[in-house]
Design an enzyme around this catalytic site. Structure first.
Site, short mmCIF file in Angstrom:
data_model
loop_
_atom_site.label_atom_id
_atom_site.label_comp_id
_atom_site.label_asym_id
_atom_site.label_seq_id
_atom_site.Cartn_x
_atom_site.Cartn_y
_atom_site.Cartn_z
N TYR A 92 -14.74 -2.67 8.67
CA TYR A 92 -13.36 -2.20 8.85
C TYR A 92 -12.91 -2.46 10.30
O TYR A 92 -11.83 -2.99 10.55
CB TYR A 92 -13.32 -0.71 8.52
CG TYR A 92 -11.99 -0.02 8.73
CD1 TYR A 92 -10.87 -0.37 7.99
CD2 TYR A 92 -11.87 1.03 9.65
CE1 TYR A 92 -9.66 0.30 8.16
CE2 TYR A 92 -10.67 1.70 9.83
CZ TYR A 92 -9.56 1.33 9.08
OH TYR A 92 -8.37 1.98 9.26
N ARG A 97 -1.30 -1.40 -8.11
CA ARG A 97 -1.14 -0.79 -9.44
C ARG A 97 -0.39 0.52 -9.30
O ARG A 97 -0.36 1.11 -8.22
CB ARG A 97 -2.49 -0.57 -10.12
CG ARG A 97 -3.40 0.36 -9.38
CD ARG A 97 -4.78 0.43 -10.02
NE ARG A 97 -5.73 1.00 -9.08
CZ ARG A 97 -5.96 2.29 -8.91
NH1 ARG A 97 -5.31 3.18 -9.63
NH2 ARG A 97 -6.82 2.72 -8.01
N GLY A 127 -0.51 4.85 -0.95
CA GLY A 127 -1.65 5.41 -0.22
C GLY A 127 -1.25 6.59 0.66
O GLY A 127 -0.12 7.08 0.59
N GLN A 128 -2.19 7.04 1.51
CA GLN A 128 -1.96 8.26 2.30
C GLN A 128 -0.74 8.11 3.23
O GLN A 128 0.12 8.98 3.26
CB GLN A 128 -3.20 8.60 3.15
CG GLN A 128 -3.09 9.95 3.83
CD GLN A 128 -4.07 10.14 5.00
OE1 GLN A 128 -4.70 9.20 5.45
NE2 GLN A 128 -4.20 11.37 5.46
N GLY A 154 0.83 -1.22 0.00
CA GLY A 154 0.00 0.00 0.00
C GLY A 154 0.85 1.26 0.00
O GLY A 154 0.48 2.29 0.58
N LYS A 190 -10.03 -4.86 11.89
CA LYS A 190 -8.94 -4.30 12.70
C LYS A 190 -8.78 -5.06 14.02
O LYS A 190 -7.66 -5.36 14.44
CB LYS A 190 -9.16 -2.80 12.95
CG LYS A 190 -8.90 -1.95 11.72
CD LYS A 190 -7.45 -2.06 11.28
CE LYS A 190 -7.18 -1.50 9.91
NZ LYS A 190 -5.83 -1.81 9.39
C1 AKB Z 1 -11.02 5.98 8.77
O1 AKB Z 1 -11.65 7.04 8.99
O2 AKB Z 1 -11.55 4.96 8.33
C2 AKB Z 1 -9.56 5.93 9.12
C3 AKB Z 1 -9.33 5.39 10.49
C4 AKB Z 1 -9.68 6.19 11.66
O3 AKB Z 1 -8.87 4.29 10.63
N1 AKB Z 1 -8.98 7.24 8.99
#
Ligand code: AKB
Length: 324
Positions: free
Chosen positions: A149, A42, A17-18, A14, A153
């Site tokens: 997400y 990519r 990415g940011q 990654g 995590k």
């Molecule tokens: C998000 O907003 O999904 C991320 C994070 C807090 O992990 N910046």
């Protein structure tokens, strides 16, 4: 105090990415350009400086063979695994978020086990949920997140602990808050408003905020986030009790706070609200602020930027960038 860096051969997933785009350059400065391999699924336009300033490989993290080939080719001993889908975009496609975030991490950990690599993986404030204590959230507490997400995590934190305990893989990680930076835009997070607001303040002197007034979340300026990664990777393993999921914190604010701070620098700036229910629900389920005592005690975590200091730097650097 001068830090003595232990030589590493690093693969960054990654990398465009940011976080990856800035971390790769910092790691190349510290460990040497040929010792830091940037990888991404990519090539992206505008990222030539990363692609051309050192080795670059196309690596799809859902394909363990591609990770393994890159690790063997460059004799990698440390993997910084950043490839992941963020919270808001993950809610639009939870199956894809599970596949990239979980299978990607599993593949990285398996390659690390086979090839004897250390692994850094970021967790997030998203690893907490509505039943977690909201203020000064403790290091060890209830974790029942309500986003895919967040689920990936928490599972990632536990899986990384497992690989350390079962196989001795040197896994480490922090729970990042929202990250603010001017180099590369974040993609699909809930905290992204705190980046977009600076762009809009400079470009149009007005911003419509998708997060409700009064919603506090932890945030951090990118230089502190990069410093955290390098410090934890270099920390004495004998002093680490938590390893994979250190709370780290730099500032906690709500939209009115960041608006007010930007207004101090750009008096004509205005802001209104058009709340996005999906991202608002996510933000409401996250802590207001984290207690980062364990990170401070175990590896000396200390942020440099608060909201006023970050805002001055961000506005200056971004104005410069947008002029070009
Ligand atoms: C998000 O907003 O999904 C991320 C994070 C807090 O992990 N910046």
């Amino acid at each position: 105090m001068e830090v003595c860096y232990i030589m590493k051969k690093i693969l960054v997933t990654g990398a465009l990415g940011q976080i990856g785009s800035e971390l790769t350059m910092k790691l190349r400065d510290i460990y040497g350009r040929d010792n830091v391999v940037a990888s991404s699924r990519r090539k992206k336009e505008g990222q030539e400086s990363i692609i051309e300033s050192g080795p670059f490989e196309i690596v799809e993290v859902t394909d363990g063979k591609q990770i393994s080939e890159a690790v063997k080719k460059y004799k990698i001993n440390t993997i910084v695994h950043l490839a992941a889908l963020l919270s808001a975009v993950g809610e639009h496609d939870p199956q894809k978020a599970w596949n990239i975030n979980m299978n990607g991490l599993y593949n990285v950990l398996e390659v690390a086990r086979e090839e004897n690599c250390a692994v850094f993986t970021p967790s997030s404030i998203a690893a907490f949920g509505p039943s977690t204590p909201k203020d000064k959230t403790p290091q060890d507490t209830i974790q029942r997140p309500e986003t895919m997400y967040g689920v990936t995590k928490v599972a990632g934190e536990i899986l990384s602990d497992y690989y350390f305990k079962k196989f001795g893989v040197d896994t480490r990680g922090v729970r990042f808050p929202g990250l603010i930076s001017y180099d590369t835009l974040p993609g699909g997070g809930t905290t992204d408003y705190a980046v977009h607001i600076y762009y809009e303040a400079i470009k149009h002197k007005k911003y419509t905020c998708y997060i409700q007034k009064g919603t506090y979340m932890d945030m951090m300026y990118m230089p502190d986030a990069l410093h955290a990664i390098v410090s934890l990777m270099e920390a004495d393993p004998d002093k680490l009790i938590h390893r994979n999921a250190f709370n780290i914190s730099a500032m906690s604010f709500e939209p009115e706070d960041i608006y007010g701070e930007i207004k101090n620098n750009i008096p004509e700036f205005t802001m209104d609200y058009d709340v996005d229910p999906v991202r608002q629900a996510i933000a409401d389920s996250w802590p207001n602020s984290l207690d980062d005592t364990a990170a401070r005690e175990e590896w000396g975590w200390k942020p440099e930027y608060d909201l006023p200091k970050m805002t001055v730097d961000m506005l200056t650097k971004l104005a410069d960038k947008l002029k070009k």
